[in-house]
Design a protein around this motif. Structure first.
Motif, mmCIF file in Angstrom:
data_model
loop_
_atom_site.group_PDB
_atom_site.id
_atom_site.type_symbol
_atom_site.label_atom_id
_atom_site.label_comp_id
_atom_site.label_asym_id
_atom_site.label_seq_id
_atom_site.Cartn_x
_atom_site.Cartn_y
_atom_site.Cartn_z
ATOM 1 N N UNK A 91 0.829 -1.212 0.000
ATOM 2 C CA UNK A 91 0.000 0.000 0.000
ATOM 3 C C UNK A 91 0.859 1.256 0.000
ATOM 4 N N UNK A 92 0.307 2.366 -0.486
ATOM 5 C CA UNK A 92 1.011 3.652 -0.499
ATOM 6 C C UNK A 92 1.395 4.036 0.923
ATOM 7 N N UNK A 93 2.612 4.574 1.073
ATOM 8 C CA UNK A 93 3.069 4.926 2.420
ATOM 9 C C UNK A 93 2.615 6.314 2.843
ATOM 10 N N UNK A 94 2.058 7.097 1.929
ATOM 11 C CA UNK A 94 1.611 8.445 2.279
ATOM 12 C C UNK A 94 0.117 8.491 2.557
ATOM 13 N N UNK A 95 -0.493 7.352 2.797
ATOM 14 C CA UNK A 95 -1.905 7.282 3.133
ATOM 15 C C UNK A 95 -2.091 6.437 4.380
ATOM 16 N N UNK A 96 -3.284 6.559 4.992
ATOM 17 C CA UNK A 96 -3.622 5.702 6.127
ATOM 18 C C UNK A 96 -2.639 5.841 7.273
ATOM 19 N N UNK A 97 -2.302 4.727 7.898
ATOM 20 C CA UNK A 97 -1.325 4.715 8.984
ATOM 21 C C UNK A 97 0.071 4.786 8.364
ATOM 22 N N UNK A 98 0.427 5.987 7.936
ATOM 23 C CA UNK A 98 1.626 6.173 7.108
ATOM 24 C C UNK A 98 2.910 5.801 7.839
ATOM 25 N N UNK A 99 2.989 6.050 9.152
ATOM 26 C CA UNK A 99 4.216 5.725 9.874
ATOM 27 C C UNK A 99 4.423 4.216 9.922
ATOM 28 N N UNK A 100 3.350 3.477 10.213
ATOM 29 C CA UNK A 100 3.432 2.019 10.235
ATOM 30 C C UNK A 100 3.822 1.499 8.855
#
Length: 363
Positions: A91-100
């Motif tokens: 999944x994109x890292x700049x969305x949702x729980x981005x740090x995780x």
């Protein structure tokens, strides 16, 4: 913990279940006593920055367990947010729980050659988001530390801090400085210098126990009830530095000088002088960007001074979050009670000396 890494590298798309162990980690939050903002680029790259901070008995926690369903899940327990992803979905890292997402993504790419293990990654933080206590960076440090143990990675505290900074500031592009990652990784009372070419010097202070007792007994922290997004404030500060704004530069120079003066005051056990430096630093901080102070911050700050606080300032970039004050220890209970009646969330706080820690527990 080597088997987790071996199975992922061997193409087994699940975390190790035969070990019978789960991994937990925690990283302490911090109070920025002086120098905050001077750890921002381009200031520290050109002039060198310096901060004095102290970690406290509030933590960010991370937990890694094998996934029973062969997928990857991320969960922020304190936010009530959970994500479920099919293995290999990336999944994109700049969305949702981005740090995780960003920490997991970096670990998979850097240490596992793209072999994604099926894991549950969950976190909790002992402070609201936007607290000004470095909670987001502490969370990234805790996640990195958990994976360090799970995969038996050869990373010391400085490596963990650098990696957390890289993931948060460069990979995700989140605005901010460098002090939070190093405070969380090392723990304790530290004078930290940020020099050109990304060089960082962490100098732990050997403060006599009696002075630390007085420090803790004099200190009050108060959550304003306002969680703030620091990006706007930090961007304005960076714009002022890039444009060589005279007022911003002068204020940053003052903040840097105050960090050294605050260090000396703490080593002398002079809480009154520390309070005076807090007041001067607060004035300088407010000149670096609009929005550092808010109506709520000013109201609680003015009340605390009227009720006997010797001095104080906001921890972090400002715009809300936590205030900190020094007062006569005999006045501390009164000050806490008064701030709470006025709508703040005030309490005492203790210094912690351990940095990020990870451990395994039997399943």
């Amino acid at each position: 913990m080597n088997a987790w890494r071996a199975e992922a590298l061997g193409g087994v798309q699940r975390a190790r279940t035969s070990s019978g162990f789960d991994v937990r980690a925690r990283a302490p939050l911090r109070l920025g006593l002086a120098g905050g903002g001077t750890d921002l680029s381009p200031y520290c790259d050109q002039f060198g920055g310096a901060v004095l901070n102290v970690t406290i008995d509030r933590f960010a926690f991370a937990h890694i367990t094998p996934s029973a369903d062969g997928a990857v899940s991320f969960r922020a327990n304190d936010l009530g947010v959970q994500e479920h992803h099919e293995l290999g979905a990336r999944p994109r890292i700049d969305e949702g729980l981005s740090l995780h997402r960003a920490v997991y993504d970096h670990v998979v790419e850097t240490y596992l050659d793209g072999a994604a293990p099926a894991l549950n990654v969950s976190t909790t933080i002992d402070a609201p988001a936007g607290s000004g206590l470095g909670s987001s960076s502490a969370l990234v440090v805790a996640l990195v530390e958990a994976f360090r143990l799970a995969l038996d990675l050869p990373l010391g505290p400085a490596d963990v801090a650098r990696l957390a900074f890289h993931i948060e500031r460069r990979k995700l592009g989140l605005a901010g400085g460098r002090q939070d990652q190093y405070a969380a990784a090392f723990g304790g009372v530290n004078f930290i210098e940020f020099l050109p070419e990304d060089k960082v010097l962490v100098s732990p202070l050997r403060v006599p126990r009696a002075y630390l007792n007085e420090f803790e007994s004099s200190l009050v922290i108060c959550f304003t009830g306002q969680s703030r997004r620091s990006e706007t404030i930090i961007k304005e500060q960076i714009d002022g530095l890039v444009g060589m704004n005279a007022e911003t530069l002068e204020s940053m120079h003052q903040l840097k000088a105050d960090a050294a003066l605050m260090r000396e005051a703490l080593l002398r056990g002079d809480m009154r002088d520390m309070a005076a430096i807090l007041m001067r630093s607060w004035s300088a901080k407010k000149r670096t960007a609009s929005g550092v102070a808010t109506d709520t911050v000013d109201r609680l700050f003015d009340l605390a001074i009227a009720e006997g606080a010797w001095g104080g300032k906001v921890s972090g970039a400002g715009g809300g979050g936590f205030l900190m004050f020094f007062t006569d220890p005999e006045n501390r209970h009164h000050l806490i009670s008064t701030l709470n009646r006025a709508g703040g969330q005030a309490s005492s706080v203790k210094v912690t000396f351990e940095g990020a820690e990870a451990w395994s527990v039997p399943r």
